[in-house]
Design a protein around this motif. Sequence first.
Motif, mmCIF file in Angstrom:
data_model
loop_
_atom_site.group_PDB
_atom_site.id
_atom_site.type_symbol
_atom_site.label_atom_id
_atom_site.label_comp_id
_atom_site.label_asym_id
_atom_site.label_seq_id
_atom_site.Cartn_x
_atom_site.Cartn_y
_atom_site.Cartn_z
ATOM 1 N N ALA A 1 35.122 34.490 44.663
ATOM 2 C CA ALA A 1 35.194 35.213 43.391
ATOM 3 C C ALA A 1 35.434 34.272 42.215
ATOM 4 C CB ALA A 1 36.296 36.273 43.447
ATOM 5 N N VAL A 2 36.188 33.201 42.446
ATOM 6 C CA VAL A 2 36.495 32.248 41.361
ATOM 7 C C VAL A 2 35.847 30.887 41.595
ATOM 8 C CG1 VAL A 2 38.609 33.402 40.621
ATOM 9 C CG2 VAL A 2 38.727 31.668 42.435
ATOM 10 N N GLN A 3 34.925 30.832 42.560
ATOM 11 C CA GLN A 3 34.201 29.602 42.891
ATOM 12 C C GLN A 3 35.152 28.429 43.166
ATOM 13 O OE1 GLN A 3 31.488 29.067 39.609
ATOM 14 N NE2 GLN A 3 30.302 30.877 40.144
ATOM 15 N N ALA A 4 36.198 28.705 43.939
ATOM 16 C CA ALA A 4 37.185 27.672 44.273
ATOM 17 C C ALA A 4 36.560 26.614 45.178
ATOM 18 C CB ALA A 4 38.399 28.290 44.959
ATOM 19 N N THR A 5 36.876 25.374 44.888
ATOM 20 C CA THR A 5 36.414 24.260 45.725
ATOM 21 C C THR A 5 37.460 23.975 46.796
ATOM 22 O OG1 THR A 5 37.489 22.547 44.403
ATOM 23 C CG2 THR A 5 35.282 23.258 43.691
ATOM 24 N N ALA A 6 37.145 23.068 47.687
ATOM 25 C CA ALA A 6 38.077 22.687 48.749
ATOM 26 C C ALA A 6 39.336 22.044 48.186
ATOM 27 C CB ALA A 6 37.394 21.735 49.734
ATOM 28 N N GLU A 7 39.261 21.506 46.971
ATOM 29 C CA GLU A 7 40.416 20.846 46.338
ATOM 30 C C GLU A 7 41.226 21.802 45.466
ATOM 31 O OE1 GLU A 7 37.173 19.505 45.853
ATOM 32 O OE2 GLU A 7 37.429 18.365 47.695
ATOM 33 N N LYS B 1 37.228 29.401 32.596
ATOM 34 C CA LYS B 1 35.940 30.094 32.655
ATOM 35 C C LYS B 1 35.729 30.777 34.005
ATOM 36 C CE LYS B 1 34.164 26.383 30.705
ATOM 37 N NZ LYS B 1 33.737 25.183 30.772
ATOM 38 N N ARG B 2 36.437 30.323 35.027
ATOM 39 C CA ARG B 2 36.281 30.922 36.360
ATOM 40 C C ARG B 2 37.385 31.924 36.681
ATOM 41 N NH1 ARG B 2 36.422 26.779 40.464
ATOM 42 N NH2 ARG B 2 37.321 25.384 38.952
ATOM 43 N N MET B 3 38.280 32.178 35.746
ATOM 44 C CA MET B 3 39.339 33.160 35.961
ATOM 45 C C MET B 3 38.731 34.561 35.841
ATOM 46 S SD MET B 3 42.917 33.707 33.866
ATOM 47 C CE MET B 3 42.148 33.876 32.274
ATOM 48 N N ILE B 4 39.125 35.452 36.738
ATOM 49 C CA ILE B 4 38.745 36.852 36.603
ATOM 50 C C ILE B 4 40.002 37.646 36.290
ATOM 51 C CG2 ILE B 4 36.686 36.685 38.038
ATOM 52 C CD1 ILE B 4 38.250 37.900 40.345
ATOM 53 N N TYR B 5 39.860 38.668 35.475
ATOM 54 C CA TYR B 5 41.031 39.435 35.052
ATOM 55 C C TYR B 5 40.613 40.831 34.625
ATOM 56 C CZ TYR B 5 39.353 38.071 30.440
ATOM 57 O OH TYR B 5 38.567 37.869 29.334
ATOM 58 N N GLY B 6 41.579 41.699 34.546
ATOM 59 C CA GLY B 6 41.333 43.051 34.084
ATOM 60 C C GLY B 6 42.621 43.829 33.978
ATOM 61 N N GLY B 7 42.551 44.963 33.309
ATOM 62 C CA GLY B 7 43.684 45.854 33.160
ATOM 63 C C GLY B 7 43.546 47.033 34.123
ATOM 64 N N PHE B 8 44.669 47.442 34.701
ATOM 65 C CA PHE B 8 44.643 48.452 35.752
ATOM 66 C C PHE B 8 45.740 49.500 35.551
ATOM 67 C CE2 PHE B 8 42.948 44.525 37.333
ATOM 68 C CZ PHE B 8 41.814 44.901 38.046
ATOM 69 N N ALA B 9 45.363 50.760 35.742
ATOM 70 C CA ALA B 9 46.319 51.865 35.710
ATOM 71 C C ALA B 9 46.685 52.208 37.149
ATOM 72 C CB ALA B 9 45.700 53.084 35.019
ATOM 73 N N PRO B 10 47.965 52.067 37.533
ATOM 74 C CA PRO B 10 48.362 52.385 38.906
ATOM 75 C C PRO B 10 48.064 53.840 39.251
ATOM 76 C CG PRO B 10 50.089 51.153 37.796
ATOM 77 C CD PRO B 10 49.080 51.536 36.747
#
Length: 123
Positions: free
Chosen positions: A57-63, A108-117
């Motif tokens: 989802a965030v294109q994380a590398t091995a490092e 730029k690779r962070m994903i975020y959003g607002g959520f109502a429980p």
Amino acid sequence: MSYIDGFVLAVPTANKDQFITHSRLGDSVFMELGATRILECWGDDVPDGKLTDFRRAVQATAEETVVFSWIEWPDKATRDAGMARLDDLVKTDDRFNPEKNPVPFDGKRMIYGGFAPVVTLGE
């Protein structure tokens, strides 16, 4: 009813201490704006999925390590008012000055959003 801002990001594993320092400084602003709780969680058991997963989802590398974070607000109105004030603070508050508190990850690779429980158990 509380309101949650959620975040997933990839942080270079070597930058863990810098991330913690950066978060403590920056997160204090959200507390001043009315947040009731903030959690910054360093990936410890983040498995690879068959179709998708946190790393992809965030294109994380091995490092890099995946970080899962959230800000809890007392309600959406408090969050919206805080975020409206945040725009000005980002320009004037040294806690957001990249020379004094450098961002230790690729935003730029962070994903975020607002959520109502919709379901809350415990606390």
